[in-house]
Design a protein around this motif. Structure first.
Motif, PDB file in Angstrom:
ATOM      1  N   PRO A  68       0.835  -1.193  -0.031  1.00 43.82           N
ATOM      2  CA  PRO A  68       0.197   0.047  -0.023  1.00 43.82           C
ATOM      3  C   PRO A  68       0.740   1.343  -0.138  1.00 43.82           C
ATOM      4  CG  PRO A  68       0.060  -0.643   2.348  1.00 43.82           C
ATOM      5  CD  PRO A  68       0.943  -1.719   1.331  1.00 43.82           C
ATOM      6  N   ILE A  69       2.142   1.033  -0.072  1.00 40.51           N
ATOM      7  CA  ILE A  69       2.998   2.387  -0.309  1.00 40.51           C
ATOM      8  C   ILE A  69       2.765   3.287  -1.643  1.00 40.51           C
ATOM      9  CG2 ILE A  69       5.287   3.306  -0.346  1.00 40.51           C
ATOM     10  CD1 ILE A  69       6.060   0.923   1.479  1.00 40.51           C
ATOM     11  N   GLY A  70       2.723   2.501  -2.627  1.00 37.78           N
ATOM     12  CA  GLY A  70       2.536   3.098  -3.769  1.00 37.78           C
ATOM     13  C   GLY A  70       1.041   3.626  -4.095  1.00 37.78           C
ATOM     14  N   GLN A  71       1.025   5.023  -4.438  1.00 33.72           N
ATOM     15  CA  GLN A  71      -0.276   5.749  -4.600  1.00 33.72           C
ATOM     16  C   GLN A  71      -0.797   5.476  -6.036  1.00 33.72           C
ATOM     17  OE1 GLN A  71      -2.355   6.698  -1.983  1.00 33.72           O
ATOM     18  NE2 GLN A  71      -0.947   5.234  -1.209  1.00 33.72           N
ATOM     19  N   TYR A  72       0.430   5.445  -7.206  1.00 34.73           N
ATOM     20  CA  TYR A  72       0.041   5.332  -8.216  1.00 34.73           C
ATOM     21  C   TYR A  72       0.675   4.167  -8.818  1.00 34.73           C
ATOM     22  CZ  TYR A  72      -1.460  10.373  -8.568  1.00 34.73           C
ATOM     23  OH  TYR A  72      -2.326  11.577  -8.528  1.00 34.73           O
ATOM     24  N   GLY A  73       0.073   3.457  -9.700  1.00 33.53           N
ATOM     25  CA  GLY A  73       0.600   2.347 -10.553  1.00 33.53           C
ATOM     26  C   GLY A  73       0.934   2.522 -12.080  1.00 33.53           C
ATOM     27  N   ASP A  74       1.892   1.901 -12.484  1.00 29.20           N
ATOM     28  CA  ASP A  74       2.272   1.975 -13.986  1.00 29.20           C
ATOM     29  C   ASP A  74       3.191   1.141 -14.562  1.00 29.20           C
ATOM     30  OD1 ASP A  74       1.965   3.110 -16.662  1.00 29.20           O
ATOM     31  OD2 ASP A  74       2.699   5.148 -16.099  1.00 29.20           O
ATOM     32  N   ILE A  75       3.486   0.939 -15.716  1.00 25.87           N
ATOM     33  CA  ILE A  75       4.510   0.084 -16.054  1.00 25.87           C
ATOM     34  C   ILE A  75       5.582   0.868 -16.514  1.00 25.87           C
ATOM     35  CG2 ILE A  75       3.262  -1.519 -17.072  1.00 25.87           C
ATOM     36  CD1 ILE A  75       3.183  -0.410 -19.879  1.00 25.87           C
ATOM     37  N   ARG A 106      -4.770  -0.539  -9.792  1.00 24.54           N
ATOM     38  CA  ARG A 106      -5.317   0.672  -8.930  1.00 24.54           C
ATOM     39  C   ARG A 106      -4.369   1.665  -9.117  1.00 24.54           C
ATOM     40  NH1 ARG A 106      -9.500  -0.689  -5.618  1.00 24.54           N
ATOM     41  NH2 ARG A 106      -9.780  -2.538  -5.035  1.00 24.54           N
ATOM     42  N   GLY A 107      -5.022   2.843  -9.281  1.00 25.47           N
ATOM     43  CA  GLY A 107      -4.177   4.383  -9.080  1.00 25.47           C
ATOM     44  C   GLY A 107      -3.534   4.420 -10.545  1.00 25.47           C
ATOM     45  N   LEU A 108      -4.319   4.557 -11.576  1.00 26.21           N
ATOM     46  CA  LEU A 108      -3.807   4.611 -12.784  1.00 26.21           C
ATOM     47  C   LEU A 108      -4.243   6.217 -13.254  1.00 26.21           C
ATOM     48  CD1 LEU A 108      -4.372   1.647 -14.934  1.00 26.21           C
ATOM     49  CD2 LEU A 108      -2.488   2.069 -13.771  1.00 26.21           C
ATOM     50  N   ARG A 109      -3.184   7.422 -13.301  1.00 24.32           N
ATOM     51  CA  ARG A 109      -3.388   8.565 -13.870  1.00 24.32           C
ATOM     52  C   ARG A 109      -3.960   8.305 -15.146  1.00 24.32           C
ATOM     53  NH1 ARG A 109      -0.333  13.515 -12.118  1.00 24.32           N
ATOM     54  NH2 ARG A 109      -0.072  13.743 -14.142  1.00 24.32           N
ATOM     55  N   ALA A 110      -4.665   9.292 -15.842  1.00 23.61           N
ATOM     56  CA  ALA A 110      -5.361   9.222 -17.016  1.00 23.61           C
ATOM     57  C   ALA A 110      -3.933   9.357 -18.086  1.00 23.61           C
ATOM     58  CB  ALA A 110      -6.188  10.504 -17.472  1.00 23.61           C
ATOM     59  N   ASP A 111      -2.943   9.984 -17.687  1.00 23.00           N
ATOM     60  CA  ASP A 111      -1.793  10.046 -18.800  1.00 23.00           C
ATOM     61  C   ASP A 111      -0.713   8.819 -18.400  1.00 23.00           C
ATOM     62  OD1 ASP A 111      -0.934  10.707 -16.301  1.00 23.00           O
ATOM     63  OD2 ASP A 111      -0.253  12.854 -16.820  1.00 23.00           O
ATOM     64  N   SER A 112      -1.237   7.683 -17.792  1.00 23.45           N
ATOM     65  CA  SER A 112      -0.088   6.921 -17.631  1.00 23.45           C
ATOM     66  C   SER A 112       0.189   5.829 -18.737  1.00 23.45           C
ATOM     67  CB  SER A 112      -0.537   5.822 -16.324  1.00 23.45           C
ATOM     68  OG  SER A 112      -2.022   5.267 -16.828  1.00 23.45           O
ATOM     69  N   ALA A 113       1.286   5.340 -18.822  1.00 22.96           N
ATOM     70  CA  ALA A 113       1.448   4.491 -20.082  1.00 22.96           C
ATOM     71  C   ALA A 113       0.637   3.485 -20.428  1.00 22.96           C
ATOM     72  CB  ALA A 113       3.071   3.931 -19.990  1.00 22.96           C
ATOM     73  N   ILE A 114       0.092   2.734 -19.161  1.00 20.06           N
ATOM     74  CA  ILE A 114      -0.859   1.689 -19.499  1.00 20.06           C
ATOM     75  C   ILE A 114      -2.272   1.986 -19.185  1.00 20.06           C
ATOM     76  CG2 ILE A 114      -1.019   0.999 -17.022  1.00 20.06           C
ATOM     77  CD1 ILE A 114      -0.576  -1.961 -17.963  1.00 20.06           C
ATOM     78  N   ILE A 305      -6.520  15.635 -12.918  1.00 16.10           N
ATOM     79  CA  ILE A 305      -6.008  14.330 -13.644  1.00 16.10           C
ATOM     80  C   ILE A 305      -7.087  13.378 -13.462  1.00 16.10           C
ATOM     81  CG2 ILE A 305      -4.327  12.568 -14.155  1.00 16.10           C
ATOM     82  CD1 ILE A 305      -3.550  15.355 -15.311  1.00 16.10           C
ATOM     83  N   ALA A 306      -7.851  12.738 -14.125  1.00 15.72           N
ATOM     84  CA  ALA A 306      -8.528  11.565 -13.715  1.00 15.72           C
ATOM     85  C   ALA A 306      -7.825  10.291 -13.268  1.00 15.72           C
ATOM     86  CB  ALA A 306      -9.308  11.018 -14.731  1.00 15.72           C
ATOM     87  N   VAL A 307      -8.016   9.592 -12.173  1.00 15.12           N
ATOM     88  CA  VAL A 307      -7.217   8.394 -11.646  1.00 15.12           C
ATOM     89  C   VAL A 307      -8.120   7.335 -11.576  1.00 15.12           C
ATOM     90  CG1 VAL A 307      -5.747   7.515  -9.897  1.00 15.12           C
ATOM     91  CG2 VAL A 307      -5.741   9.993 -10.471  1.00 15.12           C
ATOM     92  N   HIS A 308      -8.039   6.110 -12.253  1.00 10.51           N
ATOM     93  CA  HIS A 308      -9.060   5.071 -12.334  1.00 10.51           C
ATOM     94  C   HIS A 308      -8.262   3.907 -11.494  1.00 10.51           C
ATOM     95  CE1 HIS A 308     -11.280   7.106 -15.597  1.00 10.51           C
ATOM     96  NE2 HIS A 308     -10.239   7.672 -16.011  1.00 10.51           N
ATOM     97  N   ASP A 309      -9.223   2.927 -11.367  1.00 11.43           N
ATOM     98  CA  ASP A 309      -8.831   1.633 -10.830  1.00 11.43           C
ATOM     99  C   ASP A 309      -9.494   0.637 -11.561  1.00 11.43           C
ATOM    100  OD1 ASP A 309      -7.553   2.819  -8.669  1.00 11.43           O
ATOM    101  OD2 ASP A 309      -9.397   2.461  -7.278  1.00 11.43           O
ATOM    102  N   TYR A 310      -8.846  -0.424 -12.195  1.00  8.92           N
ATOM    103  CA  TYR A 310      -9.237  -1.619 -13.129  1.00  8.92           C
ATOM    104  C   TYR A 310      -9.103  -2.920 -12.532  1.00  8.92           C
ATOM    105  CZ  TYR A 310      -9.733   2.276 -16.618  1.00  8.92           C
ATOM    106  OH  TYR A 310     -10.211   3.747 -17.008  1.00  8.92           O
ATOM    107  N   GLY A 311     -10.134  -3.811 -12.858  1.00  6.30           N
ATOM    108  CA  GLY A 311      -9.686  -4.983 -12.733  1.00  6.30           C
ATOM    109  C   GLY A 311      -9.915  -6.038 -13.886  1.00  6.30           C
ATOM    110  N   ILE A 312      -9.148  -6.841 -14.147  1.00  9.74           N
ATOM    111  CA  ILE A 312      -9.134  -7.817 -15.325  1.00  9.74           C
ATOM    112  C   ILE A 312      -9.056  -9.150 -14.689  1.00  9.74           C
ATOM    113  CG2 ILE A 312      -8.065  -8.661 -17.347  1.00  9.74           C
ATOM    114  CD1 ILE A 312      -6.531  -5.826 -17.394  1.00  9.74           C
ATOM    115  N   VAL A 313     -10.348  -9.972 -15.107  1.00 10.47           N
ATOM    116  CA  VAL A 313     -10.567 -11.108 -14.636  1.00 10.47           C
ATOM    117  C   VAL A 313      -9.668 -12.294 -15.434  1.00 10.47           C
ATOM    118  CG1 VAL A 313     -11.987 -13.022 -14.275  1.00 10.47           C
ATOM    119  CG2 VAL A 313     -12.761 -10.833 -13.675  1.00 10.47           C
ATOM    120  N   LEU A 314      -9.065 -13.137 -15.052  1.00 14.72           N
ATOM    121  CA  LEU A 314      -8.003 -14.059 -15.745  1.00 14.72           C
ATOM    122  C   LEU A 314      -8.491 -15.651 -15.607  1.00 14.72           C
ATOM    123  CD1 LEU A 314      -4.569 -12.797 -14.736  1.00 14.72           C
ATOM    124  CD2 LEU A 314      -6.012 -12.102 -16.589  1.00 14.72           C
TER     125      LEU A 314
END
Length: 349
Positions: A68-75, A106-114, A305-314
């Protein structure tokens, strides 16, 4: 993981190699393991995807390494860009682990690479949040910034005059080292007291590993962390602290706290302004106070900046994990926040 950070302009402050490794030393165990997915093109490393694979009661879930340290996620992608074919190749590698039921991003800024790729592939885990950022580029320097009609500036000027009557104030930005480590530990103590007094529950702040990790990280002068701890003293005593990170021309205001003895003077609002001034003077292009968009953050912003959370079922098991992430936990949090103060304080214990 040693390749994370190969591209200085890619990713956020929360994807630096040293932070991921500090997290791994504290958080990796039998239930939570670090997994770094890489993609190469003609032998050249072009993408790094740092993940944590957690074993939960509902199956294995992959999420960003560093939570939970990271507040933004990205590749981390070469040149800060990520063609879909690179992400698809990394995603295919993740999907080959048939025990992973859900990929939680979680925590994907709208301008994130992913961000665009995740929006096309995933299910939104609730409504988008917003980060009310301050773009410093239009000001052209500190004089241009100070010339703006900021709502809090006049009130902060009064606060600073008050601090002068209380023994004088001093403001500094502290980099990694023993002083920064001590300030981070003190900031956590202030934050825990603040949460307890209000009957609020901060999952990250009840986990001692988070404080230990960040304190160790703050004290490491060899780490490539971008750590910047804002420290305000009044009469020689700590009045407020803001833990921040700087990377790629952006300042991430990670956590702000203040000493209870100075609470009535709102020293945290003063620290925010003085930190922003420092960013402008140093040519840092953006001050990001992170979501949610609270009023005190909006007062120092000129963009959102919009920040989104997404889930992908595998896999089939991922649907239950998705339900927990998208509906059960948010509902439990809303219910807790609606309880009377005394009940919340008892439940926290």
């Amino acid at each position: 993981c040693a390749h994370i950070g190969t591209y200085p302009g890619a990713g956020t402050a929360f994807q630096t190699c040293d932070l991921i490794l500090a997290w791994e030393r504290r958080f990796a165990d039998r239930r939570n393991e670090l997994c770094v997915v890489t993609v190469r093109q003609q032998g050249e490393l072009v993408l790094v995807w740092p993940l944590a694979i957690e074993t939960t009661p509902f199956g294995r879930v992959a999420c960003w390494a560093g939570e939970p340290i990271g507040q933004y996620g990205d590749i981390i992608a070469a040149g800060g860009r990520a063609p879909d074919e690179w992400i698809d190749a990394a995603f295919a590698a993740i999907g080959r682990d048939d025990k992973i039921g859900l990929l939680c991003l979680r925590g994907l800024r709208a301008d994130s690479a992913i961000g665009a790729w995740a929006a096309g592939r995933g299910v939104a885990l609730g409504p988008a949040a917003e980060a009310p950022v301050l773009d410093t580029t239009p000001f052209g320097g500190i004089d241009g910034f100070l010339a703006q009609d900021w709502p809090l500036a006049k009130r902060n000027a009064k606060r600073m005059r008050k601090f002068d009557t209380l023994g004088g104030m001093n403001f500094e930005i502290v980099g990694p080292g023993p002083q920064a480590a001590g300030l981070v530990a003190k900031a956590f103590a202030f934050k825990r007291d603040w949460l307890a007094a209000r009957g609020l529950y901060g999952r990250a702040f009840t986990d001692k590993r988070m404080e230990d990790c960040l304190t160790e990280f703050a004290g490491d002068v060899t780490a490539s962390s971008g750590l910047a701890v804002s420290h305000l003293t009044v009469g020689g005593e700590t009045a407020a602290i803001e833990i921040g990170f700087r990377r790629g021309g952006r300042h991430y205001a990670y956590m702000g706290t203040f000493a209870p003895d100075f609470a009535k003077h709102s020293p945290g609002l003063v620290v925010t302004e003085l930190t922003i001034r420092d960013c402008v003077e140093r040519g840092i292009e953006e001050y990001d106070p992170l979501p949610p968009a609270a009023d005190y953050k909006l007062a120092w912003s000129n963009a959102r900046i919009a920040v989104h959370d997404y889930g992908i079922v595998l896999g089939w098991g991922g649907y239950l994990s998705l339900a927990v992430a998208a509906w059960v936990r948010p509902a439990a949090k809303r219910l807790f926040e609606r309880l009377p103060l005394k009940i919340r304080q008892k439940l926290r214990k």
